[in-house]
Design an enzyme around this catalytic site. Structure first.
Site, PDB file in Angstrom:
ATOM      1  N   ARG E  89       0.822  -1.212   0.000  1.00  0.00           N
ATOM      2  CA  ARG E  89       0.000   0.000   0.000  1.00  0.00           C
ATOM      3  C   ARG E  89       0.859   1.267   0.000  1.00  0.00           C
ATOM      4  NH1 ARG E  89      -2.419  -3.758  -0.919  1.00  0.00           N
ATOM      5  NH2 ARG E  89      -4.601  -4.253  -0.550  1.00  0.00           N
ATOM      6  N   GLU E  92       2.079   1.664  -3.480  1.00  0.00           N
ATOM      7  CA  GLU E  92       0.962   2.179  -4.288  1.00  0.00           C
ATOM      8  C   GLU E  92       0.758   3.677  -4.051  1.00  0.00           C
ATOM      9  OE1 GLU E  92      -2.649  -0.220  -4.535  1.00  0.00           O
ATOM     10  OE2 GLU E  92      -3.791   1.574  -4.004  1.00  0.00           O
ATOM     11  N   SER E 115      15.329  14.429   3.301  1.00  0.00           N
ATOM     12  CA  SER E 115      16.383  13.470   3.631  1.00  0.00           C
ATOM     13  C   SER E 115      15.777  12.174   4.171  1.00  0.00           C
ATOM     14  CB  SER E 115      17.311  14.054   4.690  1.00  0.00           C
ATOM     15  OG  SER E 115      18.288  13.087   5.061  1.00  0.00           O
TER      16      SER E 115
END
Lengths: 152, 152, 152, 152, 152, 152, 152, 152, 152, 152
Positions: E89, E92, E115
């Site tokens: 997820r 995604e 960073s």
């Protein structure tokens, strides 16, 4: 403005349309035929004086000359593993004999490589009773691993 | 039971431990050195009479002999694009000159390929004023595309 | 029989267990530290006299010495694109600056490459008011594309 | 409307057609040459005042200026593993020395990385009795792994 | 000798066998729980004093302590695109929102990055009338692209 | 007829040419800025009433409105592993912390995932004595693995 | 100038528009239908006398004739693993029976390969009580591994 | 407990050690030789009565019988594109003739596929004046695309 | 200590050796058979009370129980594109119908997805005059894209 | 001449511009809606009588009709692993449940597959107290592995 990749595509088609051989193109500029073919396929810069000759023979636009003279982004295979059977056989030879070639370069020369830059390739047709043979020679300077640094 | 892949690993280590050259191994069985090295690296079947000699020289278990005599699953590079610099230079040469080699095989021989089966490779050390050169020759029978079928 | 890859794994663990620095190992054999570290990580052959020293310091089996002396199959990254952040930054620099470096090598030297064989690397710590800097220098001989062949 | 990628292609061709060096382009805007070349190859935003100068020198359409000033989607290599020999040598150096560089950064600085953002690259030509050398310096701030969070 | 990867596998199994939570392990060494879990999964070095505590709690061999203290080769996903749904997820979200996040970092901060080294992550459980929510916060220092070099 | 992908390319260029910020575009339609940016980059359908406003502001052809209103084929990264440094840092954080995030979601919530659909993202600028920080929050409903089926 | 790839695309569409079968095209030039179809799909050179006939039947531009007569870059699958179900079944058969076919070629013929160059393919419709069957025959000359070299 | 993959490895070695042909193994159980070889290479379940015979002939442990009888996870090529030359030629034939085979199946049968399940393969040695030929026949039921659903 | 992956391998072999069906294993713990099979193949945590039952039936070591109870790293296919024909057909259905399924979910429900978490699968055997049919039902809650955030 | 791929792109845009639903298009030709949508997305041939109706409704050029009637090169996902979340969930279900589905097909039917050719798919909206559910049914004929050959 036409990129080097587009000019290469034009060369491939134009050579066939004009019925020119790679050898004729190489002879016209007095260069080895493997080098010339590779260069016309986008793998080497072509000096302007040769570029002019070739562009004229192939009927391309003169604006291609400076682009052909630039150092190209090299690497001519469309996929990491070549799919064309003629080219694939060389990749297969690497799969089957690559390890052995590496071992024997080390046995004969020590640790190092065959240069692919100080290098030439030839493609020759040689006779054999069982049928003609394709003999491709990869000829590169031996470079030993050498740990040196610039001075100062 | 030891697989061919495990025997290849043993050969690589045993040769170093015994201090044998590939040339010595090839001479012991009277075969070309590139062929012998490729075979010992798992790329060719090794006839039992030669297998016995090699297994003895390398101090391996005799049960390796029939496994070495089987036709192996070929393909010796650990990755699709080789990472070892000595082997990579040949892949690079294919990237830069593969297209040209293909064109010139077609120009000199017609449509077809260099066989990688009716084939031999040699690795030679040749002199040059600017330093010794590695000369690797791929020598394969030309096979024209030929649309034929079995009889009957 | 232990392969080079297995010996590399042993070295990584043994160095930590013994509390040795790479610098100490390099000093013990009088070699540059980048070279020594790369060699111990499986990227260079280690001459037997140095191999003995290192194997002893690290508490490995003496049978490792001839294996360390063999030219290894090089290529030390576990994936084509490195996932370790410290190594990835160099890959990223290639993605962002690789094209520019290529163009400027050609502009300053002509068509050719920086050798990765006649080559050295250094890693230095340099001061800067805004914080220390890692300075990694890639220093290789310029090799112009040079179409030459072996004599005879 | 012309995308950044199309403008980059135009820049590559126009520079060759105009016969300009990267150094001349960098000098015209008073910026380091590696930075300028990378920016023109699509890897950095180019402030409008510099964009105007460059677009004019290269004979591009003025509408390119705001596009050049936008932060680009970075990453300039056409394949994950570079095929161009000049760029590949740096990838190869990473394969062979990347592990060692990582270890020595940790040994000299502790756990962390060389920044590729607070960073500069230089390409220099340095003399050596055995031939000029390409010296490429990657110079980045050391960033220690530092587990901190925003305040509040 | 046991490698870091093998120790990580042992930790995963031992934690389940002992019925310990990651929070308990983190509390035992007084470190943030995300950091501790990542470290135990092989992504950070663990200082020896903490390593001893953890090794004891988990019932591992004490020889693991110096290995845990070494900087690991980072990168914990078994495939380039994660297959585990819980981890996927986040990948995604990068596919769908990554471009937008990049644009807004540039709009709010200028050209640069968040960073991932001067960085922390938290995982929190937050209430919502329609069901509890997982809130994962990536918190990293902004690093502007800054072309600087070491002094001297 | 212009595809959604072509419209996205036009939006990227037009926004720069018009000098509009993503925030201005979001404000014009009264939607969160991350959502708006993602939608304009081709990741969400844009309702016609908002599509009209945005198309007008950006000077695109009105025929884009129904295409923007269609649910797009999502997935905005040009390669499986992102090459742009700003986006890559999030991928790197997944490589380093993904396993830990997974473990802690399970420890705090049980077996399940953070939804990437009932979900929002925010990008914030937060102060810190050592420099401003980018704080990106992934906020999704917890979904427990729940084996249910439709009725009847 | 139109490339071979573009001509292939034109052929695919033109054949459907003209309502021609592959068999009709093959009959018009008196060649086997598998060969003709493969050639028209860009996998074989088409001699000019046949090229003229086909170009006329399909209503293409005559300039295509010399391009069709050139030896093409072969390899007709858009992805390494084919996604089209009709083609995939052959790939699947290789996955399931490839190892067995290899073993039986070696058992019946010795070490070597079936040539894909001295080769023909046929596609036949054969009856069976349970439904017609597709019978695809790969018929290639056996090539034994044969270590020979050119003479002289 | 020994997995199917491990049993396959044992079969490969044991057959060579025992000097048995695939044909002998097939004859012993009265099954077609391609089917038997594929099954022994891990691609088909082997009914217990046959499994017992084969396990005895090969000298394997009897506990292999139920594992051989289970339906295996099929797919026998170690890489997506096969590297072994004998197997590769079939992949190459797919690259060159796959598109044509697809077109002709559709032309002769309509839209659909050759089944790889209601399917058999044979490997035959057939004479030809220019040398024996390997004839591999893929013979599968034609399956037309047929949009049907279960009843009720 | 045995990892989850090793326990999965043991389960696969032990089930065959014991002659147990998946249905029997599912019945023993009173859970749906697809769920139970997936869990035993390493895709779901198995609560200790069920783990004990299953471990006993399969004759595994009791130390497997807490490991089976841990949430596993999910993702059960050995390659990104499945090679097993039975599994591949589902991947092929995605290639052919995936786009259509997406469009119709959007047409019937609006923008969103079928949850794979609030989800169940069933495998049924249904009659048809032309032969029994495999009916696999994917049944997941519709989740609309919903831009919400945690409270506070 | 317009290729099938270009026509598919036109269909996607034209449907949105015309405000037509997939159901309306399916009803107009009296075909199931999943089949129609897949066909219009380039996955099935569309008979000319239906092609004419659809081309007219969508306002495309009539020359598209014969191209739509040709059997297409199938495979509709732009990447091997889908990135669109709605499609990905099905791929994820395969990763998590694919192994179990395979086992249960074998347990219920024996060795074989669910056909993806004698096959239909439906997408349904079903109620559930906790929210509507997407029910996607894959319904294919069971095909047992069946070693048969053509007659004669």
């Amino acid at each position: 403005m036409t990129t080097r990749a587009e000019i290469t595509e034009q060369i491939v088609v134009a050579r066939l349309a004009k019925g020119l051989t790679w050898q004729q193109l190489a002879d016209a500029i007095g260069k080895p035929v493997v080098w010339t073919t590779a260069a016309l396929l986008g793998q080497h810069p072509i000096p302007p004086e040769h570029g002019k000759t070739l562009v004229e023979m192939l009927g391309l636009d003169e604006s291609a000359v400076p682009v052909l003279a630039g150092v190209p982004m090299r690497g001519g295979l469309p996929t990491a593993v070549p799919t064309d059977p003629t080219i694939y056989r060389f990749y297969e030879a690497l799969q089957v004999y690559g390890g052995a070639i590496k071992e024997l370069i080390h046995e004969q020369f020590g640790d190092g490589i065959m240069s692919a830059i100080t290098f030439s390739v030839s493609v020759d047709k040689k006779p054999h009773p069982a049928g003609d043979r394709v003999v491709v020679t990869f000829d590169g300077k031996f470079l030993p691993y050498d740990w040196t640094a610039a001075e100062g």
